[in-house]
Design an enzyme around this catalytic site. Structure first.
Site, mmCIF file in Angstrom:
data_model
loop_
_atom_site.group_PDB
_atom_site.id
_atom_site.type_symbol
_atom_site.label_atom_id
_atom_site.label_comp_id
_atom_site.label_asym_id
_atom_site.label_seq_id
_atom_site.Cartn_x
_atom_site.Cartn_y
_atom_site.Cartn_z
ATOM 1 N N VAL A 29 0.834 -1.205 0.000
ATOM 2 C CA VAL A 29 0.000 0.000 0.000
ATOM 3 C C VAL A 29 0.869 1.256 0.000
ATOM 4 C CG1 VAL A 29 -1.698 1.324 1.305
ATOM 5 C CG2 VAL A 29 -1.944 -1.150 1.098
ATOM 6 N N LYS A 120 -7.903 -0.292 10.181
ATOM 7 C CA LYS A 120 -9.228 -0.494 10.788
ATOM 8 C C LYS A 120 -9.148 -1.126 12.164
ATOM 9 C CE LYS A 120 -8.720 -4.455 8.174
ATOM 10 N NZ LYS A 120 -7.896 -4.592 6.943
ATOM 11 N N GLU A 144 -10.572 6.905 5.554
ATOM 12 C CA GLU A 144 -11.462 6.348 4.537
ATOM 13 C C GLU A 144 -11.037 4.949 4.091
ATOM 14 O OE1 GLU A 144 -14.556 5.758 2.613
ATOM 15 O OE2 GLU A 144 -14.411 7.907 3.024
ATOM 16 N N VAL A 147 -12.110 1.110 5.661
ATOM 17 C CA VAL A 147 -13.340 0.344 5.439
ATOM 18 C C VAL A 147 -13.625 0.261 3.942
ATOM 19 C CG1 VAL A 147 -15.820 0.200 5.872
ATOM 20 C CG2 VAL A 147 -14.305 1.080 7.651
ATOM 21 N N GLY A 149 -11.890 -0.453 1.336
ATOM 22 C CA GLY A 149 -10.877 -0.082 0.358
ATOM 23 C C GLY A 149 -11.207 1.152 -0.446
ATOM 24 N N LYS A 220 -14.569 -3.345 10.802
ATOM 25 C CA LYS A 220 -15.136 -2.383 9.854
ATOM 26 C C LYS A 220 -16.563 -2.006 10.235
ATOM 27 C CE LYS A 220 -12.194 -4.147 6.153
ATOM 28 N NZ LYS A 220 -12.110 -5.022 4.959
ATOM 29 N N GLY A 323 -6.349 -4.143 -1.993
ATOM 30 C CA GLY A 323 -5.397 -4.009 -3.084
ATOM 31 C C GLY A 323 -4.685 -2.677 -3.012
#
Length: 455
Positions: A29, A120, A144, A147, A149, A220, A323
């Site tokens: 990420v 999360k 943001e 939860v 993605g 989440k 992803g």
């Protein structure tokens, strides 16, 4: 840094100077964030009104070979140093975990720095304290990407539905679980085989426990319920069941009845009144949804969140839930939002939890025993006279009535009984199943799944 300095976060009102970020974590990420900042640099700067500059990067192992996009001169193994770095305006935490990440986020907020995180688990476990610290320090804490993605569901709840009342929220918020159940249905795979395939394709971690036992989705849902209902929700309050209880035969019988089994996260108010809900129904578990349902059409590793507003009505958002690229997009969008606040001198203009901290309530969560629904039941029994009547009698004794029933002969004097019930109270059903499990002709514990006919 002194307390006085910490209380005065840097603003950029009237200036066109960079928003300077420190990146904590540079795996898949983190590298995706650097690539997005490079590839979309012009568009991001045009939308923000200022450039974004990476000034420091913390990693666990600085000797590890990395993508050429990672500037080696900015790399350190001291994650906490990012939180106190004099040139960092926004700390971007994407390392994961709770202990080290929590220490970095807390220190950054204490130092008067804004924070963007995709963590999360940290938010679900320690979010209240961290968000209250951010409010006290007058800095932003955005999350943001934590939860679903790339689905901007938190922005929708926080801003787009600020004038509405949420009457239901259901979602598929764990792509790994959805992929596994999709493959079990489409290819007739068993759970273990589908899990192995998910791991081979990179949809599941080597240790998939949090995904398949519902823990990830529970974190989440705790965040979503807070933004939807203004409630302080801890993951321990959410009734959670994993998908490992679902077998290939359950998939086949569900289809026979016109249903699809999906990994759901459910939040809804109970006893809604002028002063808000009397209680909340919060659940994470696999459930049967009608084949015609919009959530039944969410296949593979996709995520989806269905929100119903009192005024808006039903609304569905779907997209990649994980992803590098979708997560990086959400993280960088949060950085842009923080930068806009810095340029406008308007930190915390929109409450991060959708409700001002002082307005958040301790709303009771309904015990699962009080839940009322229709149920799918499967019994593996000896194939002999009187078994069906005895099981039906036990269920009836606990006020559970049968709506539909299928029996299959499995050979060797064994049979499978599958039933759909009328609406029943779960506490009553659980007691009935405990009694049935003790009958000597039951060959394995009864299987039970809930029906979500409104999904």
């Amino acid at each position: 840094m002194t307390d006085d300095a910490a209380e005065k976060p840097r603003t950029l009102v009237g200036e066109r100077v960079p928003v300077r970020i420190g990146l904590v974590g540079c795996g898949v990420v983190g590298t995706g964030i650097l690539q997005l900042l490079r590839d979309n640099r012009r568009a991001i700067e045009a939308r923000l009104g200022a450039p974004i500059e990476v000034v420091a990067i913390a990693v666990r192992d600085a000797s590890k070979a990395r993508d050429e996009i990672v500037p080696s001169e900015l790399v350190t193994e001291d994650a906490l140093s990012i939180a106190t770095h004099p040139d960092v305006d926004v700390v971007v935490e994407v390392m994961g975990g709770i202990e080290v990440a929590g220490a970095v986020v807390k220190k950054a907020l204490e130092e008067g720095k804004h924070v963007v995180t995709a963590n999360k688990a940290l938010l679900a476990e320690e979010g209240d304290a961290l968000l209250e610290l951010a409010e006290a320090r007058r800095v932003d804490l955005y999350f943001e990407a934590a939860v679903a993605g790339g689905i901007p569901i938190l922005r929708v709840l926080r801003e787009g539905l600020a004038s509405d009342r949420i009457v239901a929220l259901r979602g598929i918020v764990n792509g790994t679980s959805n992929y596994i159940l999709s493959r079990m249905r489409d290819a007739g795979l068993g759970f273990a085989t589908a899990l192995g395939e998910a791991q081979e394709k990179g949809y599941a971690e080597a240790d998939p426990t949090l995904d398949v036992n519902g823990g990830d989705a529970t974190h989440k849902l705790a965040i979503l319920a807070t933004l939807a209902y203004g409630a302080r929700v801890h993951p321990s309050q959410v009734h959670t069941e994993g998908i490992d209880r679902v077998s290939a035969v359950d998939m086949q019988f569900a289809e026979r009845f016109g249903y699809v089994i999906k990994p759901l996260a459910v939040a809804r108010p109970i006893g809604e009144g002028a002063d808000g809900p009397r209680a909340l129904d919060l659940r994470v578990h696999p459930a049967l949804v009608p084949e015609r349902s919009v959530l039944a059409s969410i296949h593979g590793a996709l995520n989806a969140v269905f929100v119903e507003g009192a005024m808006l009505g039903p609304c569905l958002m779907s997209g990649p839930g994980a992803g590098a690229e979708p997560t990086a997009m959400s993280v960088v969008s949060d950085i842009v939002d923080v930068g806009r606040n810095m340029l406008a001198g308007a930190h915390s203009r929109v409450p991060t939890r959708a409700f001002h901290g002082a307005s958040l309530e301790e709303i009771p969560v309904q015990p699962i025993e009080a839940h009322r629904a229709r149920y799918y039941l499967r019994f593996a029994v000896e194939d002999r006279a009187g078994v069906l009547a005895r099981i039906a009698g036990v269920l009836g004794g606990f006020d559970v009535s049968i709506e539909q029933m299928v029996q299959t002969e499995d050979g060797d004097r064994k049979a499978t009984l599958v039933m759909l019930t009328h609406e029943a109270k779960e506490g009553d059903l659980r007691m009935a199943l405990e009694e049935i499990a003790r009958l000597n002709y039951c060959q394995e514990p009864p299987a039970m799944l809930r029906l979500e006919d409104d999904a």
